[in-house]
Enzyme design. Sequence first.
Site, PDB file in Angstrom:
ATOM      1  N   VAL A  50       0.867  -1.019  -0.057  1.00 37.38           N
ATOM      2  CA  VAL A  50       0.091  -0.022  -0.044  1.00 37.38           C
ATOM      3  C   VAL A  50       0.763   1.376  -0.067  1.00 37.38           C
ATOM      4  CG1 VAL A  50      -1.835   1.304   1.056  1.00 37.38           C
ATOM      5  CG2 VAL A  50      -1.920  -1.281   1.227  1.00 37.38           C
ATOM      6  N   ALA A  53       4.686   3.912   2.880  1.00 39.22           N
ATOM      7  CA  ALA A  53       3.981   2.932   2.289  1.00 39.22           C
ATOM      8  C   ALA A  53       4.111   1.751   3.253  1.00 39.22           C
ATOM      9  CB  ALA A  53       4.817   2.692   0.904  1.00 39.22           C
ATOM     10  N   LYS A  54       3.798   0.552   2.905  1.00 41.16           N
ATOM     11  CA  LYS A  54       3.875  -0.731   3.836  1.00 41.16           C
ATOM     12  C   LYS A  54       3.396  -2.032   3.085  1.00 41.16           C
ATOM     13  CE  LYS A  54       4.835  -1.678   8.097  1.00 41.16           C
ATOM     14  NZ  LYS A  54       5.831  -0.545   9.079  1.00 41.16           N
ATOM     15  N   GLY A  55       4.172  -2.920   3.289  1.00 40.27           N
ATOM     16  CA  GLY A  55       3.751  -4.348   2.657  1.00 40.27           C
ATOM     17  C   GLY A  55       3.557  -5.049   3.513  1.00 40.27           C
ATOM     18  N   ASP A  67      10.426  -5.384   8.460  1.00 46.87           N
ATOM     19  CA  ASP A  67       9.419  -4.905   9.829  1.00 46.87           C
ATOM     20  C   ASP A  67       9.303  -6.438  10.530  1.00 46.87           C
ATOM     21  OD1 ASP A  67       7.480  -2.528  10.591  1.00 46.87           O
ATOM     22  OD2 ASP A  67       6.145  -4.383  10.613  1.00 46.87           O
TER      23      ASP A  67
END
Length: 424
Positions: free
Chosen positions: A68, A113-115, A154
């Site tokens: 995202v 952003a992050k996944g 993460d």
Amino acid sequence: MSEKLSFVSPTANSPWGTYLSQVDRVVPYLGPLARWVETLKRPKRALIVDVPIEMDDGTIAHFEGYRVQHNMSRGPGKGGVRFHPDVTLEEVMALSAWMTIKTAAVNLPYGGAKGGIRVDPKKLSLQELEKVTRRYTSEIGIIIGPHTDIPAPDVNTNAQIMAWMMDTYSMNVGGTATGVVTGKPLHLGGSLGRVKATGRGVFVTGREAARRLGMDLRGARIAVQGFGNVGSVAAELFAEAGAKIVAVQDHTGTIVNSNGLDLAKLVPISRTDGVVGFKAGGDIVPNEDFWDTPCDILIPAALEGQLTAERAQKTTAKLVLEGANGPTVPIADDILAERGVLVVPDVICNAGGVTVSYFEWVQDFSSFFWDEDEINVRLDRIMMNALNHIWDTADKHKITLRTATYAVACERILMARQERGLYP
Ligand code: GLU
């Protein structure tokens, strides 16, 4: 005229619901920029990918992956990738939004952003883990890149996984693109100080908060939830400063010792057996008892939504340092404020990781690497400058550090949004 998003149903305490309420609280302090606030309440772009792999036993397994990009007004997307069986699109949306706020709060030239992949990596062999990582990277390869969106570690991801991501992206573009991910191994364009950076940032901001509260770190009692890369490093730095780590909780259980746990023994044991492996050094207690263990500083450094109303009511801590992203639900935030407990919010407290990620990215582009002292001096300076500015804002408006951090960050993001203008 903006409709609610159709693809998520946030609740008051869900990660996206928590984030939305944090944004709502800052609106009165945004002045004319409030006109643009809706931009923060929806991601710019969200990608859901299928990640199929052949398992070691010959079966085909499918995992759901996400990336995202919440906001890119101030620069490329930036944020980690999480491997966890409970990951959802809504969670990744919230985590990506917190990255937008975090990078702006410390004034790094990034968006957020992050996944994530909905998978339990502990159930995969090393070969299966590599396959999942590579296929996921290839699938999100259409939206990531050194100038567009830069992933990082993460929860449950590490330097080896970043090396596979860098390699997969590089193979697909036909060159070696070290700048596409951060948190890489040292000899593949990684940076000194990156592994410890998040825990170090928690310590630096926590030490300053303690100073302002008039709390002496020598002898201060600290409870840490989550004993991975963030919690264990922060615990070690606080212990070096003279504090006592009186309670630690991880996925295996909770260990307490009111005289202080021996970290030199606990840390290596926890890597293989979890904290309950150190039975000899303390008492194993039920997990819920962690929250009322007498302490001065509480460091939630695990997952979202841990500090609930009930736990906020019973904690004896005077200071909460959010090593995790989104650990405190909005109502617990209010309870802590009423009880006079100071909270250093995630979006500044744990920003040390992305700050050294930024250093890594800069070093990769310039192909010139800094020594560890230089990294740590710059990290401490950036964190302290950001925190002091946030504290001034909090004092000026008589608001919490969280709302002040959002005020500082949202002004930067929405100013960029306004200056860039709407396209077309
Ligand atoms: N996953 C870390 C965070 O939540 C680091 C992100 C990064 O380095 O890009 O801040």
